[in-house]
Design an enzyme around this catalytic site. Structure first.
Site, mmCIF file in Angstrom:
data_model
loop_
_atom_site.group_PDB
_atom_site.id
_atom_site.type_symbol
_atom_site.label_atom_id
_atom_site.label_comp_id
_atom_site.label_asym_id
_atom_site.label_seq_id
_atom_site.Cartn_x
_atom_site.Cartn_y
_atom_site.Cartn_z
ATOM 1 N N ASP A 1 7.071 5.744 2.114
ATOM 2 C CA ASP A 1 7.267 5.372 3.437
ATOM 3 C C ASP A 1 8.047 3.980 3.741
ATOM 4 O O ASP A 1 8.611 3.853 4.667
ATOM 5 C CB ASP A 1 6.111 5.336 4.402
ATOM 6 N N ASP B 1 -1.871 3.988 6.692
ATOM 7 C CA ASP B 1 -1.008 2.950 7.009
ATOM 8 C C ASP B 1 -2.166 1.612 7.093
ATOM 9 O O ASP B 1 -3.112 1.815 8.137
ATOM 10 C CB ASP B 1 -0.191 2.995 8.074
ATOM 11 N N HIS C 1 3.956 -1.882 4.531
ATOM 12 C CA HIS C 1 5.247 -1.611 5.127
ATOM 13 C C HIS C 1 5.267 -1.374 6.783
ATOM 14 O O HIS C 1 6.390 -1.099 7.290
ATOM 15 C CB HIS C 1 5.748 -0.204 4.586
ATOM 16 N N HIS D 1 -1.380 9.836 3.788
ATOM 17 C CA HIS D 1 -0.783 8.577 3.957
ATOM 18 C C HIS D 1 -1.355 7.728 5.078
ATOM 19 O O HIS D 1 -1.677 8.130 6.266
ATOM 20 C CB HIS D 1 0.812 8.690 4.657
#
Ligand SMILES: [Zn+2]
Length: 1010
Positions: free
Chosen positions: A147, A34, A416, A32
């Protein structure tokens, strides 16, 4: 250890009981990543992201059984362009072909679902999909929204429209997830839009309580889980390759412990699902930057479990997300149906309501939306230009680069931890910088196009304006302003230009004087606000000439109204006596607003059409947040925790009224203390004053100034009305659809859990009236008392929680914010028929660009001709969401595209400037309005005539990569029986250029011009 053995025993028994079916575990390796949050994109690339793709590609190439899913395209593209070697690139193509590397979602980022606008969500998806299709001929089929903080009902609709077979979410209310898990209801078929319903339904998998990370704390393994490469280090990877918290290697001594733990976990999860397939995500944030050590250990573990599969009752395999969904799909089970209900707001615990981020970093939220609307305007303007003057002086490659930079920046901030405001200050600065740079580029492009008519040879479509200078030439200073209407509707509105002269006369490009008004500025004491009425056709721009007379100008100046400011005595709250007795009216054709001289606040608004009066008071309130974790739950970037009710945020109010002929202005200043010299809050309400019905009189524009706040304050603007709404609120999902929000009582944290995101619109209503608010950036919104609607405009928070401090996520935001809301009142039916278009008009206000500084002589040099820009006008219920030149080089024919790629055709291909992407959306729900909700047929050839002659139209999937007639999505059986399927498309080419657009449809076309 005790726990571990206990569970082991428990599951051994369970597996003996139903040994018949072996559980299939799909181990999905993922990282993941970001696109922002704590570290900038550049820092992330340096510390780990670039290594993820290099090392994963190397490791997959080494062992045939290994797989990986790639999610965020921004990182992948940066790696592909700047880092990957030719060998890496070759391997990537090979791995894609073998189905071992799978692109999931395919957007630039994993976009937030609560505070993003639908246009921007589509943009970032289109950006990523265009790259993937162009480069690999690949079209992602699955989502992985692991997420985002809550789930919107708009997302499944968009993913269905983009051609996805299944959707995946994770963060939903903790108590709801518990129930769904127990009842094996984590998977369902989601009909995200009430109007599109089963036509755009999608199978949805909700991750179980372990979410997207591997169980991460094993008693025997260094307090770590299945993370043999440890935890990423910033700013630099360690020189010796030793990272903190590396799990113990899988050896003869540890393999059984690891295997048993994994099997137990798989079996625990298997109980929560209807099929015997378990999705076992292997990874977490920032994982697989050393894929070698990851796979080396997991290979052994996977082999070990499989060789003891009989004993464990579990078989494991590396898998892509597609492998998992395929297995579930093949069971052909029937699934429950979920309607158009979202999963917002989102709480992780009783006191952890993630509703704070709706209002975090209001400045960034505002810039992101402004950038998006500027991009929208620049795209359509450039498209028109490029079709009219393919070899014109504005170089097309240069222009496209400018647009691409802004597309990238607007896509990036949809992450996000971007537009949500949950990032560290340096990352917020990064987004802002990318957006500002992109906007500057787009403005350069606009200026280049706007300045063109003077140098272009024009044969037809020429208007000869009869310029009649109305002011004595020798004493005049002039300025030229171009105004562009980016909407495909005709508009009539007022615009505001800041000037430094006391008088001005405005002429349009036909030399006709236009109604104007000038007054001392509310925000700048030495400047003036010039308001003037503009009338523009769809996608049309016009040039206005502003003349500033330097001496007395007599009758010529009379059409401009010099408005005077009337000041009222400042009133202290402590001295309020009898309210509602001394009322001051401000009128326009739609409303009578009454202001109370006792309080200097709004008292009531009368809807003059319906002859109905509503009590309305508006003012500022503050929540006092707790910043000490030892004293109770805190508020932070993400979380809003109201410890008590909001308190009145001011002790005295001053008011000025500026009665006008274009606009009447009411300025209210709120002072924190009675003797404060400077106000903390202000509202400027602009009431359009009809010029023979030309101005939309129902639109009350409010501009706020909020801050700087004191520390640990969360400020709301509260509108208290006499409406009987029973605390029921309506808020939008991404500006696409409205959700009904009935007030809910909770044991704890009721205020925070009744907060919702407002992206474009929110309203309250009773049987006879509706009060709607429209917005140009996201906020949090709630209705906590009868007739009340409050909007959280700003937050400034500091707390002593270690986690927040460590990551610099305390939101000590000392900025001043200046959001704008439009307020509309009327009967529910009347407001219903206009607020959708009004929301678009607020988002896409005319672009106002002064193209020179005030000065002399300019006009004499200018040729007295102007090109007549033909308007492009859609019916009122259809919105032109996109008109752009994507600049892709892929073939719209899939077979052809694959052939081109196979023959190395991806290299050096030419940009396709002839392919225009047109996206049209129906703004209304089925049954929302008796007329406007109807399916509407347009002829694309006729509609686009103002741009040029359309020769070909191809209907495409949402992001453009599928010919609509080729797009087959998996159908899933539901418990409601077989419903309608997707509309049947005979071919991707609409017959006779006629297209019928149904309620809430978003239709995407490639169009080609002569
Ligand atoms: Zn994340």
């Amino acid at each position: 250890m005790f726990l571990f053995s206990f569970f082991a025993l428990l599951f051994m028994t369970a597996s003996e009981n139903d040994a018949a079916e072996t559980i299939q575990a799909f181990v999905i390796p993922h990282s993941h990543m970001d696109v922002g949050w704590v570290y900038t994109v550049q820092e992330s690339m340096h510390a780990y992201a670039s290594n993820v793709y290099s090392s994963v590609v190397e490791e997959l190439s080494r062992v045939k059984s290994r797989k990986f899913i790639a999610v965020e395209q921004e990182f992948f593209r940066l790696w592909w362009v700047n880092v990957a070697s030719d060998w890496h690139k070759k391997q990537v193509k090979q791995l894609l072909q073998e189905g071992r590397l799978e692109f999931i979602i395919g957007g630039q980022v994993m976009h937030d679902e609560a505070v993003t606008d639908v246009d921007d969500a589509i943009l970032q998806l289109t950006e990523g999909h265009g790259f993937l299709y162009e480069t690999f001929g690949v079209r992602p089929r699955f989502s992985w929204h692991v997420d985002p903080f809550g789930a919107s009902a708009t997302t499944p609709v968009l993913f269905a429209l983009a051609g996805f077979n299944a959707h995946l979410i994770s963060r939903i209310d903790y108590d709801l997830k518990d129930v769904m898990q127990k009842n094996k209801k984590l998977q369902f078929v989601w009909r995200g839009s009430a109007s599109l319903s089963e036509k755009q339904e999608i199978f949805t998998h909700t991750m179980d309580q372990f979410s997207y990370c591997t169980p991460s704390s094993l008693p025997f393994s260094n307090r770590s889980g299945f993370y043999w490469n440890g935890v990423a280090l910033f700013p630099d990877p360690p020189k010796d390759g030793i990272y903190p918290n590396m799990s113990l290697p899988v050896t003869k001594e540890t393999v059984e412990l690891y295997a048993q733990t994994m099997v137990d976990n798989i079996k625990q999860r298997a109980q929560w699902f209807k099929t015997s397939h378990v999705l076992w995500p292997w990874g977490c944030d920032k994982q697989f930057y050393n894929a070698s050590v990851q796979f080396m250990n997991m290979d052994v573990l996977v082999n070990y479990i499989n060789t003891h599969s009989d004993k464990y009752g579990v078989a494991v395999q590396y898998a892509t997300l597609g492998d998992y969904f395929q297995a579930v799909h093949q069971t052909n089970l029937s699934w429950d149906v979920r309607g158009s209900k979202d999963f917002l707001p989102y709480s992780t615990e009783p006191f952890q309501a993630w509703t704070g981020f709706y209002g975090s970093r209001n400045v960034l939220k505002g810039i992101a939306r402004r950038a998006s609307s500027l991009l929208h305007a620049a795209e359509s303007l450039f498209t028109r230009y490029s079709i009219s003057y393919p070899d014109g002086p504005v170089q097309r490659e240069w222009a496209l680069e400018k647009l691409k930079a802004l597309r990238w920046a607007v896509s990036e901030v949809q992450h996000h931890d971007g537009i949500t405001g949950t990032e560290s200050p340096k990352v917020a600065d990064m987004y802002t910088q990318h957006l500002m740079q992109g906007m500057m580029g787009a403005e350069e492009l606009l200026a280049a196009v706007f300045l063109l008519p003077h140098s272009l040879e024009l044969s037809d479509n020429i208007h000869s304006p009869q310029t009649r200078p109305t002011v004595e030439k020798k004493d005049v200073i002039e300025q030229h302003v171009i105004v562009y209407n980016p909407l495909a509707w005709n508009i009539s509105t007022f615009i505001n230009v800041s000037v430094s002269y006391t008088m001005a006369v405005v002429l349009d490009d036909d030399g006709k004087q236009v109604p104007a008004q000038i007054q001392q500025s509310a925000t700048n004491s030495s400047g003036y606000d010039l308001f003037f009425v503009v009338e523009l056709g769809g996608l049309q721009y016009r040039k206005y000439l502003v003349q500033f007379p330097q001496s007395h100008c007599g009758s010529a100046c009379r059409i401009t109204h010099a408005a005077r400011i009337v000041k009222f005595k400042r009133k202290n709250v402590s001295q309020w006596k009898s309210r509602g007795r001394k009322l001051l009216p401000v009128l326009n054709e739609c409303y009578k607003l009454m202001f109370d001289q006792e309080t200097n606040l709004l008292h009531s608004i009368t809807d003059r059409l319906e002859k109905r009066s509503i009590q309305v008071q508006q003012d500022f309130w503050e929540y006092e947040a707790n910043g000490d974790v030892n004293a109770g739950p805190i508020s932070d970037n993400y979380i809003f925790t109201a410890n008590s009710s909001a308190v009145l945020a001011y002790k005295s109010v001053a008011m000025e009224i500026v009665p006008g002929k274009v606009v009447s202005e009411i300025r209210q200043y709120f002072y924190r203390n009675e003797d404060d010299k400077n106000h903390t809050y202000s509202v400027v309400t602009r009431v359009p004053v009809g010029f023979h019905g030309k101005l939309a009189c129902h639109r009350l524009e409010q501009s706020y100034k909020v801050g700087p706040l004191e520390v640990n304050r969360e400020t709301v603007f509260r509108t208290s009305t006499s409406l009987q709404n029973n605390r029921t609120l309506f808020t939008d999902n991404n500006g696409y659809q409205m959700m009904r929000r009935a007030y809910k009582n909770f044991v704890n944290n009721t205020v925070a859990r009744n907060y919702y995101p407002m992206v474009r619109a929110a309203y309250i209503e009773d049987v006879s009236s509706r009060v709607a608010f429209l917005t140009e950036r996201a906020h949090g919104v709630a209705s906590l008392s009868q007739g009340q609607l409050e909007v959280m405009l700003h937050r400034r928070l500091w707390n002593n929680q270690q986690w927040n401090l460590g990551y610099n996520l305390t939101l000590n935001d000392s900025s001043v914010v200046r959001p704008v809301l439009w307020m509309i009142l009327g009967s529910p039916a009347a407001v219903s028929s206009i607020y959708q278009q009004e929301a678009q008009e607020l988002q896409h206000r005319p672009v106002v660009m002064p193209i020179d500084k005030p000065g002399k002589l300019w006009i004499q040099k200018e040729k007295s001709v102007r090109p007549f820009v033909q308007p492009v006008v859609l019916p009122q219920n259809l919105h032109m969401q996109s008109l752009s030149i994507p600049g892709w080089n892929y073939s719209p024919n899939h077979t052809q595209q694959l052939q081109n790629l196979g023959s190395g055709g991806d290299r050096g291909s030419k940009i396709d400037f002839d392919r225009i992407l047109l996206r049209i959306t129906h703004l209304y729900e089925e049954g929302e309005d008796p007329v406007l909700s109807k399916p509407t047929t347009i002829n694309l050839k006729e509609v686009m005539l103002g741009v040029g002659e359309v020769t070909k139209v191809l209907e495409r999937s949402l992001t453009g990569t599928w010919e609509i007639s080729d797009l087959q999505r998996w159908s899933w059986r539901t418990n409601t029986g077989v419903g309608k399927t997707e509309r049947e498309y005979v071919s991707g080419m609409p017959k006779d250029f006629n297209v019928t657009i149904f309620p809430k449809e978003i239709r995407t076309f490639f169009i080609y011009f002569k």
